[in-house]
Design an enzyme around this catalytic site. Structure first.
Site, PDB file in Angstrom:
ATOM      1  N   LYS A   1       0.420   4.745   8.872  1.00 35.18           N
ATOM      2  CA  LYS A   1       1.368   4.730   7.252  1.00 35.18           C
ATOM      3  C   LYS A   1       0.193   4.900   6.317  1.00 35.18           C
ATOM      4  O   LYS A   1       0.368   5.897   5.519  1.00 35.18           O
ATOM      5  CB  LYS A   1       2.135   3.486   7.040  1.00 35.18           C
ATOM      6  CG  LYS A   1       2.939   3.473   5.857  1.00 35.18           C
ATOM      7  CD  LYS A   1       3.143   2.180   5.449  1.00 35.18           C
ATOM      8  CE  LYS A   1       2.023   1.988   4.539  1.00 35.18           C
ATOM      9  NZ  LYS A   1       2.032   0.990   3.604  1.00 35.18           N
TER      10      LYS A   1
ATOM     11  N   LYS B   1      -7.802   1.834  -2.318  1.00 35.87           N
ATOM     12  CA  LYS B   1      -7.366   1.279  -0.819  1.00 35.87           C
ATOM     13  C   LYS B   1      -7.263   2.349  -0.019  1.00 35.87           C
ATOM     14  O   LYS B   1      -7.677   2.384   0.978  1.00 35.87           O
ATOM     15  CB  LYS B   1      -5.766   0.595  -1.287  1.00 35.87           C
ATOM     16  CG  LYS B   1      -5.118   0.314   0.130  1.00 35.87           C
ATOM     17  CD  LYS B   1      -5.738  -0.930   0.709  1.00 35.87           C
ATOM     18  CE  LYS B   1      -5.111  -1.297   2.184  1.00 35.87           C
ATOM     19  NZ  LYS B   1      -3.979  -1.805   2.209  1.00 35.87           N
TER      20      LYS B   1
ATOM     21  N   THR C   1       1.001  -1.234  -0.136  1.00 33.05           N
ATOM     22  CA  THR C   1       0.009  -0.009  -0.176  1.00 33.05           C
ATOM     23  C   THR C   1       0.838   1.276   0.057  1.00 33.05           C
ATOM     24  O   THR C   1       1.543   1.663   1.039  1.00 33.05           O
ATOM     25  CB  THR C   1      -0.789  -0.080   1.219  1.00 33.05           C
ATOM     26  OG1 THR C   1      -1.838  -1.088   1.152  1.00 33.05           O
ATOM     27  CG2 THR C   1      -1.737   1.274   1.395  1.00 33.05           C
TER      28      THR C   1
END
Lengths: 301, 301
Positions: free
Chosen positions: B242, B174, B99
């Protein structure tokens, strides 16, 4: 054979109108009152007895239900000169199905008890469709024994009737419900706006994310309506804002900082500033559109 | 009979470890590389070929998969002196399942194309359990024809493989996913804290609200863990943070104010300030506990 239980019903708005009719269909003798008298005509049509005041409703009933707008409206129909308590007999059960302050609910339960009236708080979720179909979810605070006694009355209006705790607990659970509705909604409109600005197909984004860890009722039910440009309620901004005000007042009383809920409340205020009080809560997308200078929902201006 | 397709795999963390094994079980010839060499021993045990560098992985593979920590880690294994592009042959397919930033992904797809390498971005959701069971949800950006070509490779690792659009679209979806995870989580912990402060049973609140308009994956799955005092991941705070940093960087690039997501990000930072990096994201409840001076999750301090 027993005489059918006499149920009084105060507040014939979009919810109360269907709920009182469902009580009639279930075989209860229904007496109604509404602040705006013209709304009582429909009820007269299906056979409701019309009362001249909340006081008279109480005099003619074994159980009285209230579902009115806001905390002061409840106080007015209960504590006023011609209110429920003025007409209440010993043992009357009063079920408040409005969404109001948990703290005020606790006070009102005490006041009612001093007059021999047993109170339940029983706010609902499920909207106008749930009210019509008798499938409301009903969150009940107060004594469990009283709930048992009036359960057939509630079962005429709802399919899920859950005892949440002592007086005010139904309102507290409803407040929790509205917190999550507000923040799930905010997450959904922020995600849709990012997808739009990045050029990703919105239906695909909803399809992919709704089944996993990002899933919510808001995403699955309100997301597609936004993509279709349909901002009709559902549940309107003005009612959500009233409920969030109650949440934030309760949070102030409890010394509870609700940073996320306060943010959702403030952003929904911008829908109101643009005349969107009557739109569905998912009109929050229009605030994102203005903030981000992008069109997400087609055709709404 | 064709020779089995050669699949390179870079990044043997908690996800990559299971994903590479599932590729092996599906019959692919797997060559692995990991920055920390000791993690390659397990893969050697089930028969993976070990490479000395990402460059060598590329030389030995038809398809190379990367799943590493963050944007700079991807750049290092791809663009470095001994990186994938240095060892790539014409027609290699590189699938980045990390990701990372959608914008960097688009740049990397261009850089790869200039070297004759076809790139897909394919971040996943479903966590370590989904990786083990081969049931990940995989969000794919890039050319649909390339996805078709490598679909059997992805099907060895995931049960839902959805093409989201051009290069970067997988990462964008995402990002949308992580926005909603963050805000559904915030709503859930604010609601639990209100219920606790008001003295309402938490299990009852979750039971009543999870089936209706307030429902979310977070409420149904993480809410009960909080009530049990289990703050283990699931998905850890450091990874969520993150991901939210990537979301907020992308939002900055797109000139998109994300007031709610930024709030969730800032509040999760307080979990980190108290050493909770490795806890599950639902450790956000501890921030609410400190803010509101109340204990919600039993036994966590």
């Amino acid at each position: 054979m027993e005489t059918a239980q006499r149920v009084g019903f105060i507040g014939l708005g979009i919810m109360g109108r269907s709920m009182s009719y469902n009580l009639h269909r279930a075989g209860f003798q229904v007496t109604v009152w509404n602040r705006t008298r013209s709304k009582m005509e429909e009820a007269a049509g299906w056979g409701a007895q019309l009362a001249d005041s909340p006081r008279e409703v109480a005099e003619l009933s074994d159980v009285v239900i209230t579902i009115v707008g806001d905390t002061p409206d409840v106080r007015a129909v209960v504590e006023g000169e011609n209110g429920i308590l003025a007409g209440a007999h010993q043992g009357l059960v009063w079920i408040d199905m409005s969404t109001i302050s948990p703290a005020t609910t606790q006070q009102l339960a005490k006041t009612a008890a001093e007059r021999g009236v047993r109170m339940l708080d029983a706010p609902v979720s499920g909207g106008d469709v749930g009210a019509q179909e008798g499938t409301l979810s009903i969150m009940v605070g107060g004594e469990a024994a009283v709930l048992e006694e009036v359960k057939p009355v509630l079962q005429a209006m709802g399919s899920s009737i859950i005892h949440c705790g002592a007086a005010g607990a139904g309102q507290t659970v409803k407040a929790c419900n509205q917190i999550m509705c507000g923040l799930n909604l905010l997450g959904m409109v922020e995600a849709l706006t990012l997808a739009k600005k990045a050029g990703v197909d919105l239906d695909t984004m909803i399809q992919v994310t709704s089944k996993g860890a990002a899933g919510s009722w808001a995403l699955s039910n309100l997301g597609p309506r936004i993509v279709e440009g349909d901002l009709d309620p559902g549940f309107s901004v003005q009612f959500q804002q009233k409920d969030l005000r109650i949440v934030l007042e309760e949070a102030e009383r409890l010394q509870l900082p609700l940073v996320g809920t306060a943010t959702a409340n403030q952003l929904l205020r911008s829908v109101q500033a643009h005349g969107g009080n009557e739109d569905g809560t998912h009109a929050l997308i229009t605030v994102m559109e203005r903030l981000a200078n992008v069109k997400v929902a087609p055709g709404d201006e």
